[in-house]
Design an enzyme around this catalytic site. Structure first.
Site, PDB file in Angstrom:
ATOM      1  N   ASP A 104     -38.289  -5.813  -8.122  1.00 38.39           N
ATOM      2  CA  ASP A 104     -38.515  -6.457  -9.475  1.00 38.39           C
ATOM      3  C   ASP A 104     -37.896  -7.735  -9.643  1.00 38.39           C
ATOM      4  OD1 ASP A 104     -35.918  -6.136  -8.572  1.00 38.39           O
ATOM      5  OD2 ASP A 104     -34.885  -4.970 -10.279  1.00 38.39           O
ATOM      6  N   TYR A 118     -53.619 -36.991  15.836  1.00 33.23           N
ATOM      7  CA  TYR A 118     -53.137 -35.930  16.155  1.00 33.23           C
ATOM      8  C   TYR A 118     -53.492 -35.439  17.679  1.00 33.23           C
ATOM      9  CZ  TYR A 118     -52.874 -35.631  11.082  1.00 33.23           C
ATOM     10  OH  TYR A 118     -52.587 -35.755   9.930  1.00 33.23           O
ATOM     11  N   ASP A 177     -47.431 -36.597  -3.641  1.00 35.20           N
ATOM     12  CA  ASP A 177     -47.882 -35.865  -2.082  1.00 35.20           C
ATOM     13  C   ASP A 177     -47.721 -37.041  -1.065  1.00 35.20           C
ATOM     14  OD1 ASP A 177     -49.122 -34.637  -0.074  1.00 35.20           O
ATOM     15  OD2 ASP A 177     -51.040 -34.402  -0.877  1.00 35.20           O
ATOM     16  N   GLU A 182     -54.558 -40.818   3.247  1.00 33.49           N
ATOM     17  CA  GLU A 182     -53.647 -40.180   4.360  1.00 33.49           C
ATOM     18  C   GLU A 182     -54.492 -40.106   5.686  1.00 33.49           C
ATOM     19  OE1 GLU A 182     -53.007 -36.039   3.728  1.00 33.49           O
ATOM     20  OE2 GLU A 182     -54.129 -36.254   1.645  1.00 33.49           O
ATOM     21  N   ASP A 217     -44.311 -34.062   5.247  1.00 36.06           N
ATOM     22  CA  ASP A 217     -45.049 -34.265   4.241  1.00 36.06           C
ATOM     23  C   ASP A 217     -44.750 -33.278   2.917  1.00 36.06           C
ATOM     24  OD1 ASP A 217     -47.538 -33.795   2.329  1.00 36.06           O
ATOM     25  OD2 ASP A 217     -48.895 -33.643   3.872  1.00 36.06           O
ATOM     26  N   ARG A 223     -49.034 -38.987  10.531  1.00 40.60           N
ATOM     27  CA  ARG A 223     -49.893 -39.232   9.333  1.00 40.60           C
ATOM     28  C   ARG A 223     -48.976 -39.977   8.419  1.00 40.60           C
ATOM     29  NH1 ARG A 223     -50.921 -34.199   8.524  1.00 40.60           N
ATOM     30  NH2 ARG A 223     -49.336 -33.454   6.890  1.00 40.60           N
ATOM     31  N   HIS A 253     -54.203 -30.917  -4.808  1.00 43.29           N
ATOM     32  CA  HIS A 253     -55.284 -31.184  -4.380  1.00 43.29           C
ATOM     33  C   HIS A 253     -56.029 -31.024  -5.912  1.00 43.29           C
ATOM     34  CE1 HIS A 253     -54.091 -30.045  -0.228  1.00 43.29           C
ATOM     35  NE2 HIS A 253     -54.927 -31.296  -0.120  1.00 43.29           N
ATOM     36  N   HIS A 292     -50.947 -27.793   8.581  1.00 41.11           N
ATOM     37  CA  HIS A 292     -50.216 -27.156   7.182  1.00 41.11           C
ATOM     38  C   HIS A 292     -49.003 -26.275   7.942  1.00 41.11           C
ATOM     39  CE1 HIS A 292     -54.018 -27.467   4.602  1.00 41.11           C
ATOM     40  NE2 HIS A 292     -53.199 -28.552   4.772  1.00 41.11           N
ATOM     41  N   HIS A 344     -57.597 -37.347  -1.298  1.00 38.87           N
ATOM     42  CA  HIS A 344     -58.030 -36.168  -2.445  1.00 38.87           C
ATOM     43  C   HIS A 344     -57.510 -36.536  -3.710  1.00 38.87           C
ATOM     44  CE1 HIS A 344     -53.940 -34.333  -1.993  1.00 38.87           C
ATOM     45  NE2 HIS A 344     -54.201 -34.255  -0.818  1.00 38.87           N
ATOM     46  N   HIS A 351     -58.870 -34.503   9.739  1.00 43.54           N
ATOM     47  CA  HIS A 351     -59.175 -34.024   8.280  1.00 43.54           C
ATOM     48  C   HIS A 351     -59.532 -35.248   7.642  1.00 43.54           C
ATOM     49  CE1 HIS A 351     -55.501 -36.965   7.499  1.00 43.54           C
ATOM     50  NE2 HIS A 351     -54.643 -35.850   8.557  1.00 43.54           N
ATOM     51  N   GLU A 356     -49.105 -41.232   4.276  1.00 49.19           N
ATOM     52  CA  GLU A 356     -49.959 -40.920   3.161  1.00 49.19           C
ATOM     53  C   GLU A 356     -49.113 -41.467   1.731  1.00 49.19           C
ATOM     54  OE1 GLU A 356     -51.266 -36.742   0.574  1.00 49.19           O
ATOM     55  OE2 GLU A 356     -49.750 -36.605   2.186  1.00 49.19           O
TER      56      GLU A 356
END
Length: 446
Positions: A41, A391, A272, A387, A261, A409, A362, A244, A355, A351, A411
């Site tokens: 609940d 890697y 972002d 970004e 990130d 990365r 996104h 991710h 975006h 990647h 960004e």
């Protein structure tokens, strides 16, 4: 979701722009989200359907927006009624009276009146707009209302003869940000930049990733962005090579990098931002070489942003910079032009470059994909991420051991302007000098 940073006029103007695209004698229906059960609940923190929010600013579950385009266009809201017993348990409701007063609707009804009123609305509409496929239960409700009117067709009851999926109509409106939206996005970027600064200042070897995540969330909330825009990625060492990664449960090791990130949400709008920095405050020579390469690629792409430019071109530019740099470092070998044509850098840049950004991380909006390239020309008011990353997993035996386990990365959030672009990410350190200086000062305090 707090919309106090946006005036009522912002939402009424959005509805007017949508009305302008509707056919005469038509009706458009939008549904709010429902609460989602987390366990037994208890519910997850409520997150409104972003297109519904875009048109209403209304942040309660289960509401319905109806736009009727007739001789006198009307914006009508259905919402939960005031209920003292329910409110003492679950929190205050706005109610239909205050919703009409405070949100600029022409009429407001309770949800109990929905079926009766929808029967009347459908009776006088030739065209029906809704975002088909977003919510299968709402789709079923729409078709049920249609069938109710169809069943009484021989009695002279009317119903819409044409159904139009209006999802793209709303998405195109959302893609171009207004001046007031950009003001909010600047502010959430500043808040998020402060959080990235705090993360750098608080990072030391031996702490856990989730402890740094807690510092970030603290800084978001301290400045008014109560919730993150998405699950924060706090990835030390080789974890940065999981795009991710959100476990955030490993200890931070001396000599490794930390990739974060993370972005806050303010008045529904997302930041972002990604930063990568050394856990001990000083880049090693291999880390510095790869980091500077990623930064060079990012800065060249940002500088190229202007009206008429495309993400497809920026991706090509990014690959040119990364390929040349990886070749110079010996990570790639061979002929430059051949490596470029074979997209060899994509082994390490796995990647896309960016975006759209807005109410969603996104965000919505057509990229106009042609042969997997984003060909849509930029227009003033678009906001995007830039970004690039590299890697190199620990188990990559094709490269010298000094490169292995490095994930980087960088960004930023960029708005297209009439003259070119504006970098909204103004206070999150990203040059090697800035990062090392900030962390050196923090280490002195420690």
């Amino acid at each position: 979701m707090n919309n106090t940073l946006l005036p009522l006029s912002e939402f009424t103007q959005r509805r007017q722009r949508f009305f302008a695209q509707m056919l005469d004698d038509s009706i458009a229906i939008f549904s709010a989200n429902k609460e989602v059960t987390r366990s037994n609940d208890t519910e997850y923190p409520f997150c409104q359907n972003k297109s519904f929010y875009y048109l209403t600013g209304f942040n309660e579950p289960e509401a319905i927006l109806v736009l009727i385009k007739s001789a006198t266009p009307q914006a009508i809201l259905f919402c939960q009624p005031k209920d003292p017993l329910a409110e003492v348990w679950h929190g205050r409701r706005i109610g239909e009276v205050k919703a009409k007063q405070d949100y600029g609707f022409d009429q407001c009804f309770t949800l109990a009146e929905l079926n009766e009123q929808m029967f009347n609305f459908f009776n006088h509409a030739n065209t029906l707009y809704f975002c088909r496929g977003q919510n299968k239960f709402f789709d079923q409700q729409i078709y049920q209302w249609l069938e109710t009117n169809k069943a009484k067709y021989r009695l002279g009851v009317g119903f819409p003869q044409q159904i139009i999926d209006c999802q793209k109509m709303v998405e195109e409106l959302r893609l171009i940000k207004s001046a007031k939206e950009l003001t909010v996005m600047r502010e959430v970027n500043v808040i998020s930049g402060k959080a990235h600064q705090r993360a750098m200042e608080k990072t030391t070897a031996g702490k856990f990733e989730y402890q740094i995540e807690a510092e970030i969330l603290h800084e978001f909330a301290r400045h008014g962005a109560r919730f993150p825009a998405y699950n924060s990625i706090v990835a030390g060492g080789d974890n940065a090579n999981i795009l991710h990664y959100t476990n955030n449960d490993q200890s931070l090791n001396d000599g490794e990098l930390l990739l974060i990130d993370a972005g806050g949400e303010l008045a529904g709008y997302a930041a972002d931002i990604t930063r990568t920095f050394p856990i001990n405050g000083v880049f090693s020579a291999p880390q510095k070489a790869l980091y500077q390469l990623v930064l060079d690629a990012q800065e060249q792409c940002i500088q190229a942003i202007k009206p008429g430019q495309t993400l497809g071109y920026l991706n090509e530019l990014c690959c040119e910079v990364l390929t040349k740099g990886l070749l110079a470092l010996g990570i790639l070998t061979g002929d430059y032009q051949t490596l470029l044509s074979e997209k060899a850098c994509k082994k390490y840049f796995i990647h896309g470059l960016g975006h759209w950004l807005g109410l969603d991380v996104h965000d919505v909006g057509d990229y106009q994909m042609v042969n997997r390239a984003q060909t849509r020309p930029f227009e003033a008011g678009m906001v995007m991420t830039i970004e690039p990353g590299l890697y190199i997993p620990l188990d990559d035996i094709d490269v010298d051991v000094k490169w292995r386990g490095i994930g980087i990365r960088i960004e930023d959030n960029i708005a297209v302007t009439d003259q070119g672009h504006e970098n909204l990410t103004v206070n999150a350190p990203k040059s090697i000098v800035e990062i090392e200086q900030l962390m050196a000062k923090a280490n002195i305090k420690h």
